[in-house]
Design a protein around this motif. Structure first.
Motif, short mmCIF file in Angstrom:
data_model
loop_
_atom_site.label_atom_id
_atom_site.label_comp_id
_atom_site.label_asym_id
_atom_site.label_seq_id
_atom_site.Cartn_x
_atom_site.Cartn_y
_atom_site.Cartn_z
N ASP A 156 -46.01 -1.38 -10.87
CA ASP A 156 -47.45 -1.43 -11.17
C ASP A 156 -47.72 -2.45 -12.27
O ASP A 156 -48.41 -2.19 -13.26
N LYS A 157 -47.13 -3.63 -12.07
CA LYS A 157 -47.26 -4.71 -13.05
C LYS A 157 -47.39 -6.02 -12.29
O LYS A 157 -46.80 -6.19 -11.23
N GLU A 158 -48.17 -6.93 -12.83
CA GLU A 158 -48.38 -8.20 -12.13
C GLU A 158 -47.35 -9.23 -12.56
O GLU A 158 -47.17 -9.49 -13.75
N PHE A 159 -46.66 -9.81 -11.57
CA PHE A 159 -45.72 -10.90 -11.80
C PHE A 159 -46.25 -12.15 -11.09
O PHE A 159 -47.08 -12.05 -10.19
N PRO A 160 -45.78 -13.32 -11.49
CA PRO A 160 -46.33 -14.55 -10.89
C PRO A 160 -45.99 -14.70 -9.42
O PRO A 160 -44.98 -14.17 -8.94
N ALA A 161 -46.84 -15.42 -8.71
CA ALA A 161 -46.58 -15.77 -7.31
C ALA A 161 -45.85 -17.10 -7.27
O ALA A 161 -46.06 -17.98 -8.10
N PHE A 162 -44.97 -17.25 -6.28
CA PHE A 162 -44.20 -18.48 -6.11
C PHE A 162 -44.44 -18.99 -4.70
O PHE A 162 -43.80 -18.52 -3.75
N PHE A 163 -45.35 -19.94 -4.56
CA PHE A 163 -45.67 -20.45 -3.23
C PHE A 163 -44.94 -21.75 -2.90
O PHE A 163 -44.77 -22.09 -1.73
N ASN A 164 -44.53 -22.50 -3.93
CA ASN A 164 -43.88 -23.78 -3.67
C ASN A 164 -42.96 -24.13 -4.84
O ASN A 164 -42.87 -23.38 -5.82
N VAL A 165 -42.33 -25.28 -4.75
CA VAL A 165 -41.32 -25.65 -5.74
C VAL A 165 -41.94 -25.87 -7.12
O VAL A 165 -41.31 -25.58 -8.14
N VAL A 166 -43.17 -26.35 -7.19
CA VAL A 166 -43.81 -26.54 -8.49
C VAL A 166 -44.06 -25.20 -9.17
O VAL A 166 -43.87 -25.05 -10.38
N ASP A 167 -44.47 -24.19 -8.39
CA ASP A 167 -44.65 -22.85 -8.96
C ASP A 167 -43.37 -22.35 -9.60
O ASP A 167 -43.38 -21.78 -10.69
N ILE A 168 -42.26 -22.58 -8.93
CA ILE A 168 -41.00 -22.05 -9.44
C ILE A 168 -40.54 -22.83 -10.67
O ILE A 168 -39.96 -22.27 -11.60
N ILE A 169 -40.81 -24.13 -10.69
CA ILE A 169 -40.46 -24.94 -11.87
C ILE A 169 -41.28 -24.50 -13.07
O ILE A 169 -40.75 -24.28 -14.17
N GLU A 170 -42.58 -24.34 -12.87
CA GLU A 170 -43.47 -24.02 -13.99
C GLU A 170 -43.28 -22.59 -14.51
O GLU A 170 -43.61 -22.30 -15.66
N GLN A 171 -42.74 -21.72 -13.67
CA GLN A 171 -42.58 -20.31 -14.07
C GLN A 171 -41.12 -19.90 -14.01
O GLN A 171 -40.80 -18.74 -13.74
N TRP A 172 -40.26 -20.84 -14.31
CA TRP A 172 -38.81 -20.64 -14.14
C TRP A 172 -38.29 -19.47 -14.99
O TRP A 172 -37.35 -18.78 -14.60
N GLU A 173 -38.90 -19.24 -16.15
CA GLU A 173 -38.40 -18.19 -17.04
C GLU A 173 -38.47 -16.80 -16.41
O GLU A 173 -37.77 -15.87 -16.83
N TYR A 174 -39.32 -16.64 -15.38
CA TYR A 174 -39.45 -15.34 -14.72
C TYR A 174 -38.36 -15.09 -13.67
O TYR A 174 -38.11 -13.94 -13.30
N VAL A 175 -37.75 -16.15 -13.18
CA VAL A 175 -36.86 -16.01 -12.03
C VAL A 175 -35.67 -15.11 -12.34
O VAL A 175 -35.38 -14.14 -11.63
N GLY A 176 -34.97 -15.41 -13.43
CA GLY A 176 -33.82 -14.58 -13.80
C GLY A 176 -34.21 -13.14 -14.09
O GLY A 176 -33.49 -12.21 -13.72
N LYS A 177 -35.37 -12.96 -14.74
CA LYS A 177 -35.84 -11.61 -15.06
C LYS A 177 -36.14 -10.81 -13.79
O LYS A 177 -35.84 -9.62 -13.70
N LEU A 178 -36.74 -11.48 -12.80
CA LEU A 178 -37.06 -10.79 -11.55
C LEU A 178 -35.80 -10.39 -10.80
O LEU A 178 -35.72 -9.29 -10.23
N ILE A 179 -34.81 -11.27 -10.77
CA ILE A 179 -33.55 -10.93 -10.10
C ILE A 179 -32.88 -9.76 -10.81
O ILE A 179 -32.38 -8.82 -10.16
N GLU A 180 -32.88 -9.77 -12.13
CA GLU A 180 -32.29 -8.67 -12.91
C GLU A 180 -33.00 -7.35 -12.62
O GLU A 180 -32.35 -6.32 -12.39
N LYS A 181 -34.33 -7.38 -12.60
CA LYS A 181 -35.09 -6.16 -12.31
C LYS A 181 -34.83 -5.70 -10.88
O LYS A 181 -34.72 -4.50 -10.61
N GLY A 182 -34.76 -6.68 -9.96
CA GLY A 182 -34.52 -6.33 -8.56
C GLY A 182 -33.18 -5.66 -8.35
O GLY A 182 -33.06 -4.70 -7.58
N GLU A 183 -32.16 -6.15 -9.03
CA GLU A 183 -30.83 -5.54 -8.92
C GLU A 183 -30.84 -4.10 -9.42
O GLU A 183 -30.20 -3.21 -8.85
#
Length: 293
Positions: free
Chosen positions: A37-64
């Motif tokens: 019940d928390k909002e995380f960024p959307a990743f639609f293309n490569v620029v989204d992932i570059i600009e919000q890169w700090e969230y990627v590792g955190k999301l994978i960790e939470k997902g695991e």
């Protein structure tokens, strides 16, 4: 980590490779946000992932943690159709004659300052997509190049700080209509037509983040046609290094996340024909393969 664009049900998406598998990071963000019940960024293309890169590792960790041993089961992209890791709005800045031996084989002296020109993102095709040998062409040459993907906006960047603006690296094939290039050069015209025709810029297959390539100036680079090596060299032989290129380019134009600098090709240019298969390889990145039709 590797970042890849891919197509799923006719929609272009972006993902990252985790434990050797491509995962849909936008789906990870959506599902975890729903569960917590928390909002995380959307990743639609490569620029989204570059600009919000700090969230990627955190999301994978939470997902695991949330999905335990079934994380990959839920989010792995099966049999992904990779697309080029660039968006249509991005710039491609290319370098001419940035290796001394290549300058020599074109009948030129090594340049005293970087020679830059542009290619439209419309020219880009992906790994395994087809290079089109257009009817007007008489000699088409492939050129393997290390491509730098920009991660942070920059204008008038100092060379000492330039690498902070790099997100990662991929492979480019600067396909060129050589006879047209030489003809235009003789007239004093720019290298525009010879570089900017359809399918003239294979790019990919993914982006490798810069932490995995701490020294991009010592990478083996080669191009083969139908299994026979045509070009072979090392990025240590670049005349102008990546930090110098970022600094030089940003004197004139602002670079944005997702923009690409294609750093020039090594010697060994030669023509290709319809039916050929071109494979570009760069150490620590992989290979970019395209057939000619």
């Amino acid at each position: 980590m590797r970042v890849a664009s891919f197509e799923s049900k006719g929609i272009e998406k972006v993902g990252v490779f985790y434990k050797g598998k491509l995962i849909d990071i936008d789906l990870v963000s959506e599902i975890i946000g729903h569960k917590l019940d928390k909002e995380f960024p959307a990743f639609f293309n490569v620029v989204d992932i570059i600009e919000q890169w700090e969230y990627v590792g955190k999301l994978i960790e939470k997902g695991e943690k949330l999905f335990k041993g079934e994380f990959l089961k839920f989010f792995e992209v099966k049999n992904p159709l990779l697309t080029a890791p660039i968006i249509r709005e991005s710039k491609i800045v290319c370098l001419g004659k940035n290796y001394a031996e290549h300058a020599k084989e074109t009948g030129s002296k090594p340049p005293e300052e970087p020679i830059i020109f542009g290619k439209f993102a419309d020219c880009v095709i992906s790994h395994d997509e087809e290079i089109i040998y257009l009817d007007f062409a008489t000699r088409v040459d492939p050129e393997v190049e290390l491509a730098v993907v920009i991660g942070k906006q920059g204008k008038d960047v100092d060379a000492e700080e330039a690498m902070d603006h790099v997100f990662g690296y991929t492979i480019a094939n600067d396909v060129t209509e050589r006879e047209l290039e030489y003809a235009d050069m003789k007239k004093g015209w720019p290298w525009f037509r010879s570089k900017n025709f359809d399918a003239a810029m294979p790019l990919g297959p993914w982006i490798v983040t810069k932490d995995e390539i701490p020294n991009p100036h010592n990478l083996e680079i080669e191009l083969s046609v139908n299994g026979k090596v045509r070009q072979k060299g090392n990025t240590k032989d670049m005349i102008f290094k990546i930090n110098e290129l970022v600094s030089f380019i940003t004197k004139y134009i602002t670079l944005y996340p997702g923009d690409v600098i294609s750093t020039g090709t090594v010697s060994g240019i030669a023509p290709i024909e319809r039916g050929d298969e071109i494979v570009c390889k760069i150490e620590k990145i992989g290979e970019l393969r395209n057939k000619v039709i």
